[in-house]
Design an enzyme around this catalytic site. Structure first.
Site, short mmCIF file in Angstrom:
data_model
loop_
_atom_site.label_atom_id
_atom_site.label_comp_id
_atom_site.label_asym_id
_atom_site.label_seq_id
_atom_site.Cartn_x
_atom_site.Cartn_y
_atom_site.Cartn_z
N GLY D 148 26.89 30.23 56.82
CA GLY D 148 26.65 29.55 55.55
C GLY D 148 25.17 29.43 55.28
CB CYS D 149 23.36 28.94 52.11
SG CYS D 149 24.42 27.71 51.32
CE1 TYR D 150 21.97 22.60 51.44
CE2 TYR D 150 24.33 22.68 51.17
CZ TYR D 150 23.09 22.33 50.69
OH TYR D 150 22.97 21.72 49.47
CB THR D 152 21.15 30.45 57.43
OG1 THR D 152 22.39 31.16 57.54
CG2 THR D 152 19.99 31.38 57.72
CB ALA D 153 18.06 26.61 55.81
#
Lengths: 342, 342, 342, 342
Positions: D148-150, D152-153
């Site tokens: 997911g995007c969150y 990853t960060a």
């Protein structure tokens, strides 16, 4: 009717004071100063005020501010401290929207703001203009240090927890996000639309001037020192601050009830229902602070969400609220504005 | 591989040239100048280029631009005309992204730009770098006047109609809207996020510097003079120009076929299907111009919609396209970029 | 105090009516309907109204609208025409913010809106609620067709020119730009932030429903038919319409004086000084229309710039203005709002 | 050249895959499916791809995905798990950009996603596609769970600290801000321009589906369980995630050196110089993650700032990076994109 002057009328806090004061039934706008734009019509610079303000910007030297009942300083830091003593001696009450009188620790102020303070004795007299903690002192104050925008949002969010002593005061975190108008109406590259638009960043992580102001305010209510990590961010809003606050609970408590009780009588603090996520637009243009309190997954971390309009409750609106308290007008006079949504 | 220099690398056209040239397989970035930021790493000012550009900004006096094969001027108006002669004499080919060589009528240039021109003879030599009309001359040009952003969008939209002689050339209207990056990376109040954000306005209705440039270009293809009303607007985009063009048809014609035929061989002009409404984001970051032509309600008014990215086809991309043509590289080299949508 | 109902309170014109009416000293908000959200607190859906509105959305069947003095329809097209007759018969005065009663030509209405009209006789009775041309009829009207947003901005800009007969009525151009709230609070992909943000496009060039409404209004004042090319655009604003209007002058005239005289007595139309460029934000949140008139390069093309807030003067504000006129309240009551700038 | 299919090509991750893959020199785009838009040209829906993609959307039943070498699922949660087994059995390698294979704990997955999992055995086989921790397993994987995007960060920001064991794993805080494209190309009111524009809010404070995914990933490297408070926010960006991470240091360490060493060999993680504040726009359109690490006032709280483009490193770009690793292409192939700034 009282006579009011504004020093430094061309910035965002200046035009916001105008927006609020032109409809204030007890205020006559006497004079607005600008060194650079003296002689220009106010409504030429701010066409939103056409038909509402019939004044020209006046050079500060010709402003006769001593004839006012109250004067707002909507100036850069370091201006108000030069002029306040003379005004007070002339019987004028002063509300400084800049930072000159916010920090009681003069050495700290001089370190953070990079100048020598011109009148430390007046700092001692100044009342920090956050009505939710200082309403009584504000009533009789001659000189108000109007709080910063971040400090307003952060303090109102932490107060109930610190006053009740239910969180570790030594490890607070304030992750705050501000709209770009918080940088003022200054020609600087980072505030350009093509820089700040469609972009998000933190700034000042190593240290921001609002840090000592917040810590001073929180320490007052916590009874002893606080430890605070404060990270401000720039978000592509015009107006609005969203503070996300984190603390570690030291004991079980009904957080919702605690917050509701604390602000039950406050006209401008709205504790939202449990589970809410306040949006910055829900206070756009208004003097309200909306707060929600969460305890994710029932753990020991409390999360407080606190939103204000940085130009209103974070600056000009709070200044008018202070004026109303000082002059015994109804506290919400001229502040009964419905937020602009959408 | 050719050696390329950029004069004035700290503005938006400068950083956009860098974005395109770092991936150009036939270009070595030799030098980038900045008077104010000499000594600063390029990727410190523009972190988007970290890992891609390993240069420092160099003071113009130490740039040795004469050792380049080609030099781009991404400078304010009036700079390139001071330095171009020496570069040409040193055998360097010059592409000026500013306006110094755009207007053949020197008196008109001096009136619109408020300065005396330093080298009128070079204006006569300069080739207007719009490949869609001047590709052959560009191939051999020593000096390119890279078109303005509005002029690119407006001319590409009107060319088919004027070349075919199907509209009244005397009553053209160009209603154009630009993103804020068109104002450049300059610290000016009207371009602040809190000024240009959530706001729309016209500007320069009485006269804009791109007006004579557009009229010059349209007059060339129309065969005689044109009458043009040009109204630019500022819209809260970072990038993008949308030109809405109006003309009065003088005879019946298959507009769609006319446009498709005109641009059939153009790699960077896309005539969209009948009924389309091109969006600025459909060209974001790319060198394309997308055009749609309409004849509302079958009347005698033709409406052309033309969109470009003002920093690419309206500036740096077109400059690279010109470079490719001048040096006989494939015209789309380094310009094969998919627009960023969303 | 009059009792007021709102049908369809969950869209943007609905919440905007609420924003204005909660501070209206002569209005009691009696009922707000919503079919989908009946039973929900209004301030739960719109937290900006917390502390100001203490109502729940009511199902239309249980709304008892016939007990109101006035009812606003803030509904999709085609709803008001179903319910208006019964309300009028009950003595309720009706203001429809949708399009049901705007076009006198029923066949044209049915063609543009794609439905059979339920009550053509009431269309004949309805008064087009643009106070600047119809103030007298509005006073006594039972049924108001509140104008569309584009039609308001465009008509106010063209009226002085057409009334004075100084432009060719057969070749008018209106290039109009609207913020995204004009599309309503409907879940549709083109209105998503990631679609409409940082993007600009025209739409409906082949024909837009506001075209016949504008032409009807302009024809009334011009005395005979008008020819109009109308091109609407979507611009990444939340609120605001900017209309850029073009006409060909038929004789020399002092345009500035003409416009100033026409609107001298209008409380909500502000003719700006010559050379001005009105910004949409200068009317944000307010019921004002600001207009500037230009004659570029002294040619025979007149350019009028006209801005409104599409949700206020273009919808809810104009509806309240009509209410004030109908009930003989001061025309600006509850509309004395300072635009929110920045 | 490998043959690649995309299931669900009409969302933002779908069009982003197209943007990247059309220029991938080793990939032939074989088929793109859409149930709702079968038969529509891809470049009609996404005009940014005109001239680059000459395909129509194909109904999933007619897609013959088994003839591909690799298939991306850019579908809502719950689709890929229905179709993956058949593809794997046909020898197709699968990369799921949704969440179907991200959580090893099936019960937890079923609780957070509200459905029964169709193939728990495949979850056990799936490799979590974060190259910075799983590169070796990715090389040989048949099935990739693209992060997911969150997650990853947040994970990339915390990894160095947890791997080195220098922070309290039990009291992590991730305050994350996402652009609106993270919500997908779905017609939902909260994602409208007029709702999400000029507005900032937290959401999902009580619990967000990315929480268990992040905790699973962090627990792997920390060696034992982690305690995490995760607060996502919606910010008016189109693209971009900014994660602000807080942890309590357990011992003194050179944080800058720690981070630089950890990511020295990573092509897509950029550790910025000490004191930096990464901006989301510095990675706009690119597959990079930029990270800065701070220790404000030298205290025991470490602050990590981590930015990605949610559609690239947070979705489609990472998926292509995984494809490159799986098929032994150079890892940065087709991902060598310069971020779009401004």
């Amino acid at each position: 009717m009282i006579k009011v002057g504004i020093v430094g009328g061309t910035g965002y806090t200046g035009v916001e004071l105008l927006r609020l004061l032109v409809l204030h039934p007890e205020v006559t706008l006497q004079v607005i100063t600008s060194r650079a734009d003296a002689g220009t019509r106010v409504d030429q610079m701010f066409p939103s005020l056409r038909g509402l303000v019939d004044l020209l910007f006046v050079h500060p030297d010709e402003a006769h501010l001593e004839q006012c009942d109250a004067v707002f300083f909507a100036t850069p830091n370091g201006i108000a401290m030069q002029q306040t003593r003379a005004l007070l001696e002339a019987g004028v009450r002063v509300i400084d929207l800049a930072a000159d009188f916010r920090l009681q620790d003069i050495a700290s102020w001089e370190a953070w703001y990079g100048m020598t303070h011109a009148c430390p004795d007046l700092v001692a007299e100044a009342v920090y203009g956050l009505p939710e903690v200082n309403r009584e002192q504000i009533k009789t104050a001659r000189l108000i240090a109007n709080p910063g925008c971040y400090p307003t949002a952060v303090q109102l969010g932490f107060f109930p927890l610190l006053e009740a002593g239910v969180i570790e005061a030594g490890s607070l975190i304030a992750d705050a996000k501000s709209g770009v108008s918080g940088a003022g109406r200054k020609a600087e590259i980072p505030a350009l639309f093509a820089e700040a638009g469609d972009n998000f960043k933190a700034y000042g992580v190593a240290g921001h001037r609002h840090l000592p102001e917040i810590k001073q305010g929180l320490a007052r209510v916590s009874g002893n020192g606080v430890g605070l990590t404060f990270v401000p961010h720039l978000t592509p809003l015009i107006r609005g601050i969203h503070a996300t606050l984190y603390g570690k609970l030291t004991r079980d408590v009904d957080l919702q009830a605690l917050f509701e009780a604390r602000y039950a009588d406050e006209p401008f603090v709205d504790v939202m229902p449990a589970g809410s996520h306040p949006e910055t637009r829900s206070v756009r243009g208004s003097n309200r602070c909306r707060i929600a309190v969460h305890r994710p997954q029932g753990g020991d971390t409390v999360v407080v969400l606190s939103v204000i309009d940085n130009l209103v409750k974070g600056a000009a609106g709070q200044a008018v609220q202070n004026l109303n308290i000082m002059f015994d007008f109804p506290e919400a006079m001229a502040l009964n504005i419905v937020p602009l949504l959408p």
